[in-house]
Design a protein around this motif. Sequence first.
Motif, PDB file in Angstrom:
ATOM      1  N   TYR A  62      12.811  -2.478   4.836  1.00  0.00           N
ATOM      2  CA  TYR A  62      13.290  -2.673   3.476  1.00  0.00           C
ATOM      3  C   TYR A  62      14.159  -3.920   3.444  1.00  0.00           C
ATOM      4  N   ALA A  63      13.854  -4.800   2.507  1.00  0.00           N
ATOM      5  CA  ALA A  63      14.621  -6.035   2.353  1.00  0.00           C
ATOM      6  C   ALA A  63      14.900  -6.216   0.869  1.00  0.00           C
ATOM      7  N   ALA A 121       9.738   9.056   7.552  1.00  0.00           N
ATOM      8  CA  ALA A 121       9.657   7.736   6.919  1.00  0.00           C
ATOM      9  C   ALA A 121       9.215   7.864   5.462  1.00  0.00           C
ATOM     10  N   LEU A 122       8.335   8.829   5.179  1.00  0.00           N
ATOM     11  CA  LEU A 122       7.887   9.067   3.805  1.00  0.00           C
ATOM     12  C   LEU A 122       9.057   9.491   2.931  1.00  0.00           C
ATOM     13  N   THR A 123       9.910  10.359   3.449  1.00  0.00           N
ATOM     14  CA  THR A 123      11.082  10.793   2.687  1.00  0.00           C
ATOM     15  C   THR A 123      11.966   9.593   2.350  1.00  0.00           C
ATOM     16  N   GLY A 124      12.182   8.721   3.325  1.00  0.00           N
ATOM     17  CA  GLY A 124      12.974   7.518   3.085  1.00  0.00           C
ATOM     18  C   GLY A 124      12.321   6.584   2.088  1.00  0.00           C
ATOM     19  N   PHE A 125      11.001   6.428   2.176  1.00  0.00           N
ATOM     20  CA  PHE A 125      10.276   5.562   1.249  1.00  0.00           C
ATOM     21  C   PHE A 125      10.375   6.074  -0.174  1.00  0.00           C
ATOM     22  N   GLU A 177      12.635   5.864  -5.696  1.00  0.00           N
ATOM     23  CA  GLU A 177      13.332   6.563  -6.777  1.00  0.00           C
ATOM     24  C   GLU A 177      14.721   6.013  -7.023  1.00  0.00           C
ATOM     25  N   SER A 178      15.303   5.313  -6.051  1.00  0.00           N
ATOM     26  CA  SER A 178      16.659   4.801  -6.243  1.00  0.00           C
ATOM     27  C   SER A 178      16.695   3.457  -6.943  1.00  0.00           C
TER      28      SER A 178
END
Length: 132
Positions: free
Chosen positions: A53-54, A112-116, A121-122
């Motif tokens: 993520y960047a 990783a899916l949960t983080g994505f 959503e954020s």
Amino acid sequence: MGATMAALDILASVVAIAALMVIRGVVLARARGNIICSLRTGGRSWRSGVARYAGGELHWIPFLGLRLRPRHAIARRGLTVSTRRPLTGEDGPAGYWTVDCAGVSLAMSEDALTGFLAWVESAPPSAHLDAA
């Protein structure tokens, strides 16, 4: 004798390039904040790499290659997830989940899916105004 030395030079060059590619893959996989993620565009097969993520983008870098720059940048602005499902060994890496969004499919572990999904959503409320 000259032909043997030339062949050894070529062999040494190939081994050095292969070693650099392996070291590059290990560094990418172990770098902080990177997740192992496969990518598929269109009807192509899955390609292994890492994602990070960047800012407002997800950068994907393939394992095979010499460049450290991302091959794909997926912007969070206007991004919508159309489907998500677990993969079986037949249609992708077993034990991974696939996420389809904007012509790109990503395969990643459940963590990783949960983080994505949390990252998508954020996004600020104005980021979803482009999505139709």
